[in-house]
Each structure stands twice: as structure tokens, then as C-alpha cells.
Design a protein around this motif. Structure first.
Motif, short mmCIF file in Angstrom:
data_model
loop_
_atom_site.label_atom_id
_atom_site.label_comp_id
_atom_site.label_asym_id
_atom_site.label_seq_id
_atom_site.Cartn_x
_atom_site.Cartn_y
_atom_site.Cartn_z
N ASN A 178 0.61 -1.11 -0.17
CA ASN A 178 -0.08 -0.06 -0.05
C ASN A 178 0.94 1.17 0.02
O ASN A 178 0.53 2.20 -0.63
N THR A 214 7.28 9.07 2.56
CA THR A 214 6.78 7.79 2.45
C THR A 214 8.03 6.71 2.32
O THR A 214 8.00 5.96 3.06
N MET A 247 -4.13 7.33 -2.19
CA MET A 247 -4.21 7.52 -0.97
C MET A 247 -5.47 6.97 -0.19
O MET A 247 -5.16 6.18 1.14
N ARG A 248 -6.33 7.43 -0.52
CA ARG A 248 -7.88 7.18 -0.01
C ARG A 248 -8.13 5.39 -0.20
O ARG A 248 -8.53 4.92 0.73
N HIS A 307 -5.89 3.74 2.52
CA HIS A 307 -6.09 4.47 3.83
C HIS A 307 -6.22 3.53 4.84
O HIS A 307 -5.73 3.39 5.75
N ASP A 308 -7.49 2.76 4.97
CA ASP A 308 -8.24 2.22 5.69
C ASP A 308 -7.31 0.89 6.29
O ASP A 308 -7.00 0.47 7.35
N ASP A 360 -4.21 2.45 7.97
CA ASP A 360 -4.61 2.85 9.37
C ASP A 360 -4.70 1.58 10.20
O ASP A 360 -4.46 1.76 11.40
N ALA A 374 -0.90 6.24 8.48
CA ALA A 374 -1.82 6.80 8.14
C ALA A 374 -1.78 8.23 8.32
O ALA A 374 -2.59 9.04 7.64
N LEU A 395 -0.68 9.88 5.64
CA LEU A 395 -1.48 9.87 4.24
C LEU A 395 -2.42 11.24 4.69
O LEU A 395 -2.70 11.91 3.51
N HIS A 396 -2.95 11.39 5.75
CA HIS A 396 -3.83 12.53 6.02
C HIS A 396 -2.96 13.87 5.73
O HIS A 396 -3.78 14.73 5.07
N ILE A 411 -2.90 14.03 1.71
CA ILE A 411 -4.06 14.39 0.99
C ILE A 411 -4.56 15.91 1.49
O ILE A 411 -5.12 16.34 0.41
#
Length: 159
Positions: free
Chosen positions: A10, A58, A110-111, A114-115, A118, A125, A128-129, A132
Motif C-alpha cells: 500500500n 513515504t 491514498m484514500r 488508507h483503511d 490505518d 495513516a 496520508l492525512h 491528502i
């Protein structure tokens, strides 16, 4: 902590699109022509700088998690989710559209991850926030170059 293959994959997907975004941003930067050239030329440098920093963050996070980032050109060309940027000169209005699409696609990657990120590593995560938020801001700013004052704006949902 050691990243699972899923987490590493990811983060690699995010890294790939960020590297491609910076390459395409420079391609646009060098080859745009037309109205508002200078403003867009400078905005593209901002986008490239952000993408470069986020790619580095990253990759360094991946190494912190004992994963191996792969930024080789063949890997990026094969795995990116961004459409190829057109060859040759691009007028500024078209470049705004193309760059906005690529910023939004990078955010979508990224979305999409994300889950899962996270769930395994909230610290990644959090990165990523941050990415974004900044990339969406840059997409809004560059897209505003061609918007008109009567353009439709989505109203927030009433609660």
C-alpha cells in the motif's frame, strides 16, 4: 514494528504515484504555454516540491518499517495509476485540467489504501492525512486558474 506485505504494498502504491506526479509536474512545468504561464509555472513547482517531499517521507517511513521502497523508473512506469502526460507543448488551460486530474488521482490512491494502512499502522495513516490535505489544496488552487466566478460549487450537506 515490521510492515506486512500488505502495508508495504500500500505504501509502495502511494510512493509510485507521488514519484510519477513529480515527474509529470515537471513535464508540464517545462512545456506549458499560454495565458497565465508564469503563475502556473510557479504553481507546478509547488506541486513538484510537495510530491517530492511526500515521496521521500513515504519511502523513509517504509524503511522505518523494514520495507523496501522501489523508486526505479521501470517500477514507476509499470505501476503508476496516473495517465501518461501528453508529449509536446500544452496550453495552460489544458495543463490545469491534466494536473488537477493527476493530483486527484494521487489522492484517490491514498484514500484507496488508507483503511488498510490505518488498521496496521496509524502513524503511516497520519502521513496520508497530511498528504491528502495538501494535495487537495493544491488541486483546488491550480483548478481555480480556469474556473469562472459563476462556476457551480458544491454546498456542504446540512445536518
Amino acid at each position: 514494528m515490521k510492515a506486512s506485505q500488505t502495508l508495504a504494498g500500500n505504501l509502495q502504491a502511494v510512493l509510485t504515484d507521488l514519484i510519477e506526479l513529480q515527474l509529470q509536474g515537471k513535464q508540464a512545468h517545462w512545456n506549458i504555454v499560454g495565458q497565465n504561464f508564469r503563475d502556473l509555472h510557479l504553481q507546478l513547482d509547488e506541486i513538484v516540491l510537495a510530491a517530492r517531499q511526500f515521496a521521500d517521507d513515504t519511502a523513509e517511513r517504509m524503511r522505518s518499517l523494514h520495507a523496501l521502497p522501489d523508486g526505479r523508473s521501470a517500477t514507476i512506469a509499470e505501476a503508476t495509476r496516473l495517465s501518461q502526460f501528453p508529449e509536446g507543448l500544452t496550453n495552460t488551460k489544458e495543463a490545469v485540467k491534466l494536473i488537477t486530474e493527476r493530483l486527484e488521482r494521487t489522492v484517490q490512491t491514498m484514500r484507496d489504501v488508507h483503511d488498510e494502512v490505518d488498521e496496521e499502522d496509524p502513524t503511516s495513516a497520519d502521513l496520508l492525512h497530511e498528504f491528502i490535505a495538501r494535495l487537495e489544496q493544491l488541486a483546488w488552487m491550480v483548478n481555480a486558474e480556469t474556473m469562472t466566478a459563476n462556476a457551480e460549487v458544491q454546498e456542504p450537506d446540512e445536518k
